[in-house]
Write a protein that holds these residues in place. Sequence first.
Motif: not given
Lengths: 418, 418
Positions: A23, A37, A39, A42, A78, A101, A103, A120, B103
């Motif tokens: 990562e 970056e 995000q 989910v 994503l 990203c 994730s 991921v 997380s």
Amino acid sequence: MIQRLKGTRDFSPEEMSKRRRLESILREISLRYGFREIQTPVIESSELFVLKSGPGILEEMYVFKDKGGREIALRPELTAPIIRFFVNELSNYPLPLKVFCISPVFRYEEPQSGRYREFVQYDVETIGAETPEADAELLILASDICSKAGLKNIRIRIGHVGIIREKLDEAGVPAERQSEFLHLMDRKKQDEASKFLTDLGIARDVADSIVGVCQISGGAGVLDSLKGERADYMKKVISILKSSGNRFFQVDMGVVRGLDYYTGVVFEIDAPDLGAEKQICGGGSYSLSRLFGGTYVPSTGFAFGFDRLLIAMEKAGWKAEKEHIDAFVLAVSAGESGKMMEIAAMLRDNGIITEADLMGRNISKGLKYAAARNASFAVIVGSKEMAAGKVTLRNMKSGKQVETETSLLPELIKKGGK
Amino acid sequence: MIQRLKGTRDFSPEEMSKRRRLESILREISLRYGFREIQTPVIESSELFVLKSGPGILEEMYVFKDKGGREIALRPELTAPIIRFFVNELSNYPLPLKVFCISPVFRYEEPQSGRYREFVQYDVETIGAETPEADAELLILASDICSKAGLKNIRIRIGHVGIIREKLDEAGVPAERQSEFLHLMDRKKQDEASKFLTDLGIARDVADSIVGVCQISGGAGVLDSLKGERADYMKKVISILKSSGNRFFQVDMGVVRGLDYYTGVVFEIDAPDLGAEKQICGGGSYSLSRLFGGTYVPSTGFAFGFDRLLIAMEKAGWKAEKEHIDAFVLAVSAGESGKMMEIAAMLRDNGIITEADLMGRNISKGLKYAAARNASFAVIVGSKEMAAGKVTLRNMKSGKQVETETSLLPELIKKGGK
């Protein structure tokens, strides 16, 4: 025993340290290219993914109704969430907006070697640029990542789905039927693809020539036969890649990607060492923003499968550092446990990775634990030495022990750990 | 426009850079204490959380049946998955096994200021130790995190739910009714708690004395009135904390936590600057492993709300570095775009954060973009200079421009960026 769900994984300390290392590599390289970056959640409305990929995606996703009756999906990828975020909130940023990203994503499919239900993705998008430079930059970044990851044996196959669609347009294949042809080509079914065209009433030689374009592959020279604006665009991309000196690139007009929303340059990266699940990255240029309620904004992006990249790195000989601690502090008897905790705190304040004995172990058991944790030093706190302001420092490798002032510990440990 | 779901968030580049910074701080400190990072899946059998927290938890979670009919939950917290992982696969590690995890977790509750449906927890667990040293170490770690995060105004309130349960046992309150009393105390309803006891037939003075124990709070001395093994344990924890020199700790026997599975020392950290949602951390000692099919293993742990910690840090004056790039490379005309891409690649190879112009901008628009991206330098690639192997380097702050050999760029940019 309660088990984890099929297709999901737990990661041990050893595995996590490898994953965090990869990562960091991905983050550092992305930032160096000026990618930023971001995000997204989910969970998303399942509508978002249906709009992008059609209702068939519902079969492949975790979807459910929440208590308020909303149709919710665990995101399967994503790109759609990133473009939704762009349309909703980021459209005032100067373009191109270059983002990435790293994730978790979710697919409801049969788990098999190298395929998981929760995995991921590392996703990169250049939003708002429709130039050969933007496509080339992404390809150079993807290639750079493979190099930094130590992969020596990869192939980056580059096509242009716009050129194929243009040929289909010229031959009179209706726009709404073109995907069927592309899907057949994506699965390398040339004969069926050719038959599909002739069944639509297209002349055999025209059909053959379109299938022929899809079979063009090799170095930059193979593009010479192609004419027009899109072909010139593709040639410019390849020329920038060529001057970057990278050996991994090859033209492969058969790369058309399985998804309908790609519009221009498309590419796939294979690590042949991985066998059946050899594709580690796929991407290309597209536009989704209008579909999600925004204005037309051309984009280009790619996604790496994080897990496959990690496996490819390990096959290429990459090894993570062995976990270790610098110092393990233990007390000879309960009376010194306060002092033991104080010394541990002092060492940590000095940046030394330190554990203290939390189990009231005797010296022999304590040293065994220290060895199991791969400690460089053990610090033994006894009442007699303590009275003189001293402790025993044991080098775990050589087994040598010295008595030392507590205040000298940080220096001795830092020096000896080298 | 497709919107994100209620209670979920997107994070912009500016926000993500702050979040990654805090994550690094948490990871670095945890590793320095010898904690090891692990990870578990986002999705779990809902049974796992029902076993830990009772069926009431189903109301507060995202739960659904997958296509195979399995009852699935988006995890609402990290302790249960970590202990499940321990029981399934980690029980052969030398104890204590000290782990942490950063997380996303999910709660199906009404979103409000500072409360989200998808949020991040930083969770730390010491598995397999049942000693004052283990509890004290966690408290010192939690306090250390607050200090490193720049929080100057926090309170760490420490209780011992085992002492209260012992008093309830002695008074004859059946084990299965004790939680009701603890829940009342947790919500500071002393009168109702007292009435609950007398309704059970317990004498007024005994009831008052139990409620009185819950009201003990202050410095280490307030524990003097308590006797017995558990009280001695608590005194030892406080004595270790005291010798650590930390000012944030206070005894508060009213801290009993809302959850039934805590057994010993329990604690909460408040950042009073945050107002109503002031609790940033909670934890204590417990045992869950037997419930999940393993043997009895005592554990102690805590969880920080990542988002609340971040807000507290910002209220305390913490500022993230402004995003920046080192260099923006642009071409005077299309003919130099290949060279522009080459120079960008060379700068990146030298560790310089570089963007190239992907939009075919003219110089004035290119410099405007460079300024918007907070670039230290612009590198202008023109055909005349290129013929002499040179480019123009512009200091974006001073506006000064020099012509320079391409090969000197890395050095000049690194020097000038300081």
